[in-house]
Design an enzyme around this catalytic site. Structure first.
Site, PDB file in Angstrom:
ATOM      1  N   CYS A  63      57.788  45.985  14.050  1.00  0.00           N
ATOM      2  CA  CYS A  63      57.382  46.005  12.637  1.00  0.00           C
ATOM      3  C   CYS A  63      58.327  45.093  11.854  1.00  0.00           C
ATOM      4  CB  CYS A  63      57.480  47.408  12.050  1.00  0.00           C
ATOM      5  SG  CYS A  63      56.608  48.667  12.975  1.00  0.00           S
ATOM      6  N   GLN A 119      41.109  43.895  21.920  1.00  0.00           N
ATOM      7  CA  GLN A 119      41.748  44.007  20.605  1.00  0.00           C
ATOM      8  C   GLN A 119      42.614  45.263  20.533  1.00  0.00           C
ATOM      9  OE1 GLN A 119      41.720  41.960  18.072  1.00  0.00           O
ATOM     10  NE2 GLN A 119      40.008  40.576  18.425  1.00  0.00           N
ATOM     11  N   CYS A 152      43.189  34.235  12.791  1.00  0.00           N
ATOM     12  CA  CYS A 152      44.395  35.061  12.763  1.00  0.00           C
ATOM     13  C   CYS A 152      45.562  34.286  12.145  1.00  0.00           C
ATOM     14  CB  CYS A 152      44.752  35.525  14.175  1.00  0.00           C
ATOM     15  SG  CYS A 152      44.954  34.180  15.336  1.00  0.00           S
TER      16      CYS A 152
HETATM   17  N1  SAH Z   1      36.703  36.487  19.938  1.00  0.00           N
HETATM   18  C1  SAH Z   1      37.503  37.220  20.866  1.00  0.00           C
HETATM   19  C2  SAH Z   1      38.842  36.573  21.235  1.00  0.00           C
HETATM   20  C3  SAH Z   1      39.550  35.760  20.210  1.00  0.00           C
HETATM   21  S1  SAH Z   1      41.178  35.302  20.690  1.00  0.00           S
HETATM   22  C4  SAH Z   1      37.740  38.631  20.350  1.00  0.00           C
HETATM   23  O1  SAH Z   1      37.544  38.895  19.175  1.00  0.00           O
HETATM   24  O2  SAH Z   1      38.103  39.495  21.132  1.00  0.00           O
HETATM   25  C5  SAH Z   1      40.998  33.571  21.023  1.00  0.00           C
HETATM   26  C6  SAH Z   1      40.417  33.267  22.385  1.00  0.00           C
HETATM   27  O3  SAH Z   1      40.312  31.857  22.522  1.00  0.00           O
HETATM   28  C7  SAH Z   1      41.276  33.726  23.563  1.00  0.00           C
HETATM   29  O4  SAH Z   1      40.484  34.528  24.395  1.00  0.00           O
HETATM   30  C8  SAH Z   1      41.688  32.419  24.270  1.00  0.00           C
HETATM   31  O5  SAH Z   1      41.751  32.550  25.669  1.00  0.00           O
HETATM   32  C9  SAH Z   1      40.578  31.494  23.871  1.00  0.00           C
HETATM   33  N2  SAH Z   1      40.855  30.040  23.866  1.00  0.00           N
HETATM   34  C10 SAH Z   1      42.007  29.416  23.588  1.00  0.00           C
HETATM   35  N3  SAH Z   1      41.839  28.075  23.573  1.00  0.00           N
HETATM   36  C11 SAH Z   1      40.529  27.844  23.844  1.00  0.00           C
HETATM   37  C12 SAH Z   1      39.737  26.658  23.951  1.00  0.00           C
HETATM   38  N4  SAH Z   1      40.259  25.468  23.761  1.00  0.00           N
HETATM   39  N5  SAH Z   1      38.427  26.801  24.217  1.00  0.00           N
HETATM   40  C13 SAH Z   1      37.868  28.033  24.384  1.00  0.00           C
HETATM   41  N6  SAH Z   1      38.576  29.173  24.290  1.00  0.00           N
HETATM   42  C14 SAH Z   1      39.889  29.090  24.033  1.00  0.00           C
END
Ligand code: SAH
Length: 459
Positions: free
Chosen positions: A86, A288, A413
């Protein structure tokens, strides 16, 4: 122009904090020169010791607060270990939400030049504690006993923790139980320096909607001494446990898990729901960590997609297909893209688990796969992106601008890269209609946003 630095190392100064950095440190200014001080809050006057001086800024230590912010919360020393992870637990929740909302607004204006975009009040949690469904804690030894907790910031010293205030209680309980059982059985902890010993990390994950618990034991050695007793006692002590998994990581590394995973008892996965979509979660799956707020975030994304059932949707950076499956219930067809092959395996399995037949998944870089689809003549009506902190790749943004989906839903994020990317999309013919910040990670500086963009007429 060379500017003289107005403070020197070891100086004591008195100043007022005007702002917070992205890590939650207080920012005080001396003749316009910023001093970053962990623990300082905007509006507070304080005595500060300068500990490091750079050309553009200094780092300071908070010595005494002379005028306090009404957002400040006191934390007793004996409870300090409960706040691992935190960064802004010293700010009341009301203050945290205000800070995050302001940060989003400021960044959108400063980096994105989006002065007139509507930023809604942040959606916070009713109870901003005990929300994390997963913990993976390093194990060590102190005075002949096993300890487990978190690393002191910028060190490899483990702080033994009996409870974490941001983890779900069942997760805390699991970590404590496994630590105590392993201690009683005399299972040795792993020692980073000598690269000897056994137990490296304990991980626990809890499906909040299903009440299913997974325990993962991460060891250096392929064998665990007293393995059968360990498993028996875990089952006895933790009635929620549905899966006990062993992962071997024999390398000298900071990476937590190794390549070899075996099931010691129960199922390979636990299940959980977000909304009415069911997910199978294995030891290695990404999932998540705040399921309640994830639902809030995805519902917003779904609302912004404004689906009627006729749309082709692309979900870029889809992970295990969480957003894709949420959207598939209301769209004609969803195409998810993700770089990690195991995540795509999970996504396909989750689609099947839910009987969802209109979601397809591809492994690859979004910035390569989506331009290829476009070249082959495939387009989307709605495009959703949820990139990692560094934001979308420029090539993907250019393809969006050429492909012209009517709507873009941007889940982010990191407000800074969100602002940068929204500016590129605005210059390419889109209008940012609204931005909704969601507090997925109370007590930390992280903030999540979902935004809706519409293709401007004439484009
Ligand atoms: N939408 C999902 C995950 C989001 S986190 C959810 O809500 O659970 C971002 C994701 O992007 C991760 O899983 C990571 O592995 C992926 N990622 C990172 N770079 C990437 C790229 N160049 N092309 C496709 N996916 C990618």
């Amino acid at each position: 122009m060379t500017r003289t630095v107005p403070v020197q190392k070891n100086d004591y100064i008195e100043a007022v904090f005007e702002d917070l950095t992205h890590d939650g440190a207080g920012v005080a200014k001396v003749d316009g020169y910023p001093v970053f001080v962990p623990g300082g809050l905007p509006g507070e006057r304080a005595k500060i010791k300068i500990i490091k001086v750079n050309k553009g800024y200094a780092a300071g230590k908070l010595i005494e607060i002379l005028e306090r912010s009404h957002f400040r919360i006191e934390i007793s020393r004996e409870n300090a270990h409960k706040y691992g992870g935190c960064q802004i637990q010293h700010i009341s929740y009301e203050g945290q939400l205000k800070y995050k909302e302001n940060m989003v607004k400021q960044v959108l204006t400063r980096i994105g030049k989006l002065d007139d975009v509507k930023v809604h009040p942040i959606l916070g949690m009713e109870d901003p504690w005990h929300y994390r469904n997963k913990a993976q804690v390093p194990v060590g030894e102190k005075d002949g006993k096993l300890i487990a907790g978190f690393f002191k910031p910028r060190s490899h010293e483990i702080v033994d923790t009996d409870e974490s205030l941001i983890q779900i209680r069942e997760v805390n309980e699991a970590i404590q139980a496994v630590k105590n059982i392993a201690d009683k059985l005399g299972i040795p902890a792993y020692h980073e320096e000598s690269h000897k010993g056994v137990l490296r990390h304990i991980m626990a994950r809890y499906g909040k909607q299903t009440g299913e618990l997974m325990v993962v034991l991460i060891t250096k050695t392929p064998d665990i001494p007293h393995k059968n007793q360990l498993v028996e006692q875990i089952i006895e002590r933790l009635p929620h446990v549905k899966s006990i998994v062993h992962n071997v990581n024999s390398k000298r590394t900071n990476v937590i898990m190794g390549d070899k995973t075996t099931v010691l008892w129960g199922n390979e996965v636990i299940y959980d729901y977000i909304g009415n979509v069911r997910f199978a979660i294995s030891a290695r799956s990404f999932y998540q960590v705040n399921p309640d707020q994830t639902k809030v975030l995805y519902e917003k994304a779904l609302e912004y997609a404004e689906l009627s059932g006729e749309e082709n949707v692309i979900d870029a950076y889809c992970g295990i297909g969480t957003i894709s499956l949420f959207l598939a219930q209301k769209a004609k067809q969803v195409f998810g893209v993700e770089i990690v092959p195991q995540a795509i395996e999970d996504a396909r399995r989750n689609a099947e688990l839910n009987g969802i037949e209109n979601a397809e998944f591809a492994v690859g870089e979004a910035e390569v796969v989506i331009p290829n689809w476009y070249k082959e003549g495939n387009t989307a009506d709605v495009l959703v992106v949820d990139p990692p902190r560094k934001g979308c790749d420029e090539a993907l943004l250019q393809t969006i601008i050429e492909m012209k989906p009517k709507k873009v839903v941007y889940v982010s994020c990191n407000p800074a890269t969100l602002a940068r990317d929204l500016r590129i999309l605005e210059d390419g013919g889109y209008k940012t209609i609204e931005v909704q910040p969601v507090d997925m990670f109370p007590q930390t500086t992280h903030v999540e946003c979902v935004s809706q963009l519409i293709l401007k007429e004439g484009n």
